[in-house]
Design a protein around this motif. Structure first.
Motif, PDB file in Angstrom:
ATOM      1  N   LEU A 143       0.699  -1.173   0.072  1.00  0.00           N
ATOM      2  CA  LEU A 143      -0.125  -0.156   0.050  1.00  0.00           C
ATOM      3  C   LEU A 143       1.028   1.250   0.084  1.00  0.00           C
ATOM      4  O   LEU A 143       0.440   2.180  -0.514  1.00  0.00           O
ATOM      5  CB  LEU A 143      -0.948  -0.151   1.270  1.00  0.00           C
ATOM      6  CG  LEU A 143      -2.181  -0.910   1.208  1.00  0.00           C
ATOM      7  CD1 LEU A 143      -2.854  -0.937   2.443  1.00  0.00           C
ATOM      8  CD2 LEU A 143      -2.971  -0.642   0.100  1.00  0.00           C
ATOM      9  N   THR A 144       1.914   1.152   0.614  1.00  0.00           N
ATOM     10  CA  THR A 144       2.679   2.466   1.069  1.00  0.00           C
ATOM     11  C   THR A 144       4.360   2.425   0.745  1.00  0.00           C
ATOM     12  O   THR A 144       4.705   1.256   1.282  1.00  0.00           O
ATOM     13  CB  THR A 144       2.488   3.267   2.191  1.00  0.00           C
ATOM     14  OG1 THR A 144       3.375   4.454   2.355  1.00  0.00           O
ATOM     15  CG2 THR A 144       2.765   2.396   3.383  1.00  0.00           C
ATOM     16  N   GLN A 145       4.922   3.261   0.130  1.00  0.00           N
ATOM     17  CA  GLN A 145       6.332   3.455   0.059  1.00  0.00           C
ATOM     18  C   GLN A 145       6.852   4.736   0.743  1.00  0.00           C
ATOM     19  O   GLN A 145       8.118   5.014   0.874  1.00  0.00           O
ATOM     20  CB  GLN A 145       6.846   3.272  -1.206  1.00  0.00           C
ATOM     21  CG  GLN A 145       6.836   1.844  -1.852  1.00  0.00           C
ATOM     22  CD  GLN A 145       7.449   0.725  -1.041  1.00  0.00           C
ATOM     23  OE1 GLN A 145       8.518   1.045  -0.408  1.00  0.00           O
ATOM     24  NE2 GLN A 145       6.575  -0.394  -0.931  1.00  0.00           N
ATOM     25  N   GLN A 146       5.790   5.478   1.355  1.00  0.00           N
ATOM     26  CA  GLN A 146       5.962   6.752   2.007  1.00  0.00           C
ATOM     27  C   GLN A 146       5.252   6.874   3.413  1.00  0.00           C
ATOM     28  O   GLN A 146       4.636   7.727   3.483  1.00  0.00           O
ATOM     29  CB  GLN A 146       5.527   7.931   1.071  1.00  0.00           C
ATOM     30  CG  GLN A 146       6.225   7.939  -0.230  1.00  0.00           C
ATOM     31  CD  GLN A 146       5.547   8.964  -1.062  1.00  0.00           C
ATOM     32  OE1 GLN A 146       4.673   9.742  -0.899  1.00  0.00           O
ATOM     33  NE2 GLN A 146       6.201   8.928  -2.461  1.00  0.00           N
ATOM     34  N   LEU A 147       6.040   6.010   4.507  1.00  0.00           N
ATOM     35  CA  LEU A 147       5.253   6.102   5.626  1.00  0.00           C
ATOM     36  C   LEU A 147       6.134   6.884   6.587  1.00  0.00           C
ATOM     37  O   LEU A 147       7.106   6.971   6.520  1.00  0.00           O
ATOM     38  CB  LEU A 147       5.464   4.489   6.357  1.00  0.00           C
ATOM     39  CG  LEU A 147       4.538   4.413   7.769  1.00  0.00           C
ATOM     40  CD1 LEU A 147       2.925   4.407   7.209  1.00  0.00           C
ATOM     41  CD2 LEU A 147       4.776   2.825   8.109  1.00  0.00           C
ATOM     42  N   ASP A 148       5.259   7.906   6.935  1.00  0.00           N
ATOM     43  CA  ASP A 148       5.767   9.137   7.768  1.00  0.00           C
ATOM     44  C   ASP A 148       5.158   9.209   9.175  1.00  0.00           C
ATOM     45  O   ASP A 148       4.251   8.431   9.739  1.00  0.00           O
ATOM     46  CB  ASP A 148       5.439  10.304   7.008  1.00  0.00           C
ATOM     47  CG  ASP A 148       6.350  11.610   7.028  1.00  0.00           C
ATOM     48  OD1 ASP A 148       7.243  11.582   7.942  1.00  0.00           O
ATOM     49  OD2 ASP A 148       6.162  12.456   6.294  1.00  0.00           O
ATOM     50  N   TRP A 149       5.934  10.192  10.022  1.00  0.00           N
ATOM     51  CA  TRP A 149       5.546  10.435  11.421  1.00  0.00           C
ATOM     52  C   TRP A 149       5.225  11.897  11.484  1.00  0.00           C
ATOM     53  O   TRP A 149       5.474  12.679  10.915  1.00  0.00           O
ATOM     54  CB  TRP A 149       6.980  10.219  12.079  1.00  0.00           C
ATOM     55  CG  TRP A 149       8.238  11.189  11.631  1.00  0.00           C
ATOM     56  CD1 TRP A 149       8.304  12.491  11.940  1.00  0.00           C
ATOM     57  CD2 TRP A 149       8.978  10.805  10.723  1.00  0.00           C
ATOM     58  NE1 TRP A 149       9.455  12.911  11.192  1.00  0.00           N
ATOM     59  CE2 TRP A 149       9.782  12.155  10.575  1.00  0.00           C
ATOM     60  CE3 TRP A 149       9.647   9.481  10.082  1.00  0.00           C
ATOM     61  CZ2 TRP A 149      11.185  11.988   9.612  1.00  0.00           C
ATOM     62  CZ3 TRP A 149      10.623   9.484   9.251  1.00  0.00           C
ATOM     63  CH2 TRP A 149      11.512  10.820   8.896  1.00  0.00           C
ATOM     64  N   GLU A 150       4.563  11.952  12.680  1.00  0.00           N
ATOM     65  CA  GLU A 150       4.135  13.425  13.063  1.00  0.00           C
ATOM     66  C   GLU A 150       3.867  13.423  14.588  1.00  0.00           C
ATOM     67  O   GLU A 150       2.769  12.818  15.129  1.00  0.00           O
ATOM     68  CB  GLU A 150       2.795  13.772  12.422  1.00  0.00           C
ATOM     69  CG  GLU A 150       3.106  14.050  10.775  1.00  0.00           C
ATOM     70  CD  GLU A 150       1.793  14.678  10.227  1.00  0.00           C
ATOM     71  OE1 GLU A 150       0.817  15.084  11.039  1.00  0.00           O
ATOM     72  OE2 GLU A 150       1.639  14.796   9.041  1.00  0.00           O
ATOM     73  N   TRP A 280      11.475   8.162   4.911  1.00  0.00           N
ATOM     74  CA  TRP A 280      10.482   7.288   5.282  1.00  0.00           C
ATOM     75  C   TRP A 280      10.576   6.416   6.274  1.00  0.00           C
ATOM     76  O   TRP A 280      11.783   6.005   6.670  1.00  0.00           O
ATOM     77  CB  TRP A 280       9.643   6.653   3.757  1.00  0.00           C
ATOM     78  CG  TRP A 280       9.568   7.712   2.839  1.00  0.00           C
ATOM     79  CD1 TRP A 280      10.308   7.615   1.801  1.00  0.00           C
ATOM     80  CD2 TRP A 280       8.570   8.707   2.609  1.00  0.00           C
ATOM     81  NE1 TRP A 280       9.893   8.528   0.817  1.00  0.00           N
ATOM     82  CE2 TRP A 280       9.051   9.402   1.661  1.00  0.00           C
ATOM     83  CE3 TRP A 280       7.769   9.434   3.509  1.00  0.00           C
ATOM     84  CZ2 TRP A 280       8.389  10.343   1.044  1.00  0.00           C
ATOM     85  CZ3 TRP A 280       7.263  10.487   3.199  1.00  0.00           C
ATOM     86  CH2 TRP A 280       7.178  10.985   1.868  1.00  0.00           C
ATOM     87  N   MET A 281       9.513   5.880   6.840  1.00  0.00           N
ATOM     88  CA  MET A 281       9.659   4.737   8.100  1.00  0.00           C
ATOM     89  C   MET A 281       9.731   3.437   7.313  1.00  0.00           C
ATOM     90  O   MET A 281       8.981   3.147   6.388  1.00  0.00           O
ATOM     91  CB  MET A 281       8.738   4.707   9.031  1.00  0.00           C
ATOM     92  CG  MET A 281       8.766   6.154   9.976  1.00  0.00           C
ATOM     93  SD  MET A 281       7.573   6.161  11.157  1.00  0.00           S
ATOM     94  CE  MET A 281       6.137   5.931  10.450  1.00  0.00           C
ATOM     95  N   VAL A 282      10.552   2.495   7.981  1.00  0.00           N
ATOM     96  CA  VAL A 282      10.784   1.055   7.199  1.00  0.00           C
ATOM     97  C   VAL A 282      10.744   0.259   8.568  1.00  0.00           C
ATOM     98  O   VAL A 282      10.943   0.604   9.388  1.00  0.00           O
ATOM     99  CB  VAL A 282      11.810   1.117   6.392  1.00  0.00           C
ATOM    100  CG1 VAL A 282      11.863   2.030   5.080  1.00  0.00           C
ATOM    101  CG2 VAL A 282      13.167   1.164   7.064  1.00  0.00           C
TER     102      VAL A 282
END
Length: 305
Positions: A143-150, A280-282
């Motif tokens: 679904l994603t290759q751009q998992l981000d934090w906030e 990005w997160m992995v």
């Protein structure tokens, strides 16, 4: 008070409500029973019970110091903390673009408007997105290759609010916690954010809920986020564009806020999408979100099953 929802370390028992006092967690319902009183055994139950229940809990905690009645306390290291509200009744209200520098970085990298918003930007995260300290943030590579934090300060509502003035809004706050508003940046759909931000495990919350009386000024709290020990976000809640009273009043102008509702107040700059190069997160990453006066929320990133 620092309130927690917890289980034993093996996670084999039901969730309980506790007060986190130094190195110990004191069970709320058991402490009350030891004094011939009754208090709820869940966070939502305590919020629903109102100010009198919270005041009673404070009085029950006062006399004991470290000499707790038998069976009412345990060492912090013996328990597993859950999200303070593991199963919210409603979606979490998220606030987008609520720090000036984050507006700028988002306009550069995420095609959002460069102008500062004239009203709060409100989205939501489903209750099923909530996880607690130590739980895995799922990375689904399909679904994603751009998992981000906030990292975000979150506000927990204490009583029903509808059509209230900003000047009254802080009277409706029960307390505060930390939320990491996880976002799959490549899952936005025609400007809609809920699929990007609302997937399972995308709302780490904790480690505790600090009651409003303990936070003298929620608009002067440092907040940081680290990935694998490296500082990525560092700011202060004084830089919010829309402060907490404005957020509460704005939402409550059209949507009834109820006891236990949660508002995540937005994130400062330093997200992965805004960095050069983007990050990005992995799976294998360790993410640590911290807000002054509340504590550290630590979660690993894991492969989705």
């Amino acid at each position: 008070m620092r309130l927690v929802t917890y289980q034993n370390r093996a996670r084999t028992d039901a969730a309980r409500l506790g007060v986190w006092l130094g190195e110990r967690v004191v069970d709320v319902a058991r402490l009350a029973a030891s004094a011939g009183q009754t208090l709820p055994d869940s966070m939502l139950g305590l919020i629903d019970a109102g100010p009198d229940a919270l005041a009673l809990l404070g009085r029950l905690c006062d006399p004991y110091a470290d000499q707790w009645p038998p069976g009412t306390s345990t060492w912090r290291d013996n328990v597993h903390l859950l999200a303070p509200i593991p199963q919210p009744r409603k979606n979490i209200f998220g606030i987008g673009l609520n720090y000036r520098e984050h507006v700028a970085e988002s306009s550069r990298s995420l095609d959002t408007a460069a102008q500062l918003p004239s009203q709060p930007v409100v989205f939501s995260k489903p209750p099923t997105s909530v996880i607690g300290p130590g739980d895995g943030i799922e990375h689904n590579a399909q679904l994603t290759q751009q998992l981000d934090w906030e990292v975000e300060l979150a506000v927990v509502i204490g009583r029903q609010a509808k059509g209230i003035a900003e000047s009254q809004a802080m009277d409706y706050v029960f307390g505060y916690t930390v939320i990491n508003d996880i976002s799959a940046r490549d899952n936005r759909r025609a400007g809609q954010w809920i699929f990007s931000k609302g997937q399972d495990t995308y709302c780490p919350m904790g480690p505790c809920l600090v009651t409003a009386d303990e936070i003298k000024d929620p608009h002067n709290l440092a907040l940081t986020l680290k990935k694998n020990g490296e500082l990525k976000q560092a700011s202060n809640t004084r830089h919010m564009l829309f402060r907490i009273p404005a957020l509460i009043a704005d939402i409550a102008s059209a949507i009834t806020l109820e006891p236990g509702d949660i508002i995540a107040t937005g994130t400062p700059s330093g997200v992965g999408a805004g960095r050069t190069p983007q990050e990005w997160m992995v799976p294998g990453d360790i993410i640590e979100a911290w807000v002054e006066g509340i504590g550290l929320l630590r979660n690993p990133v894991v492969n989705s099953q």
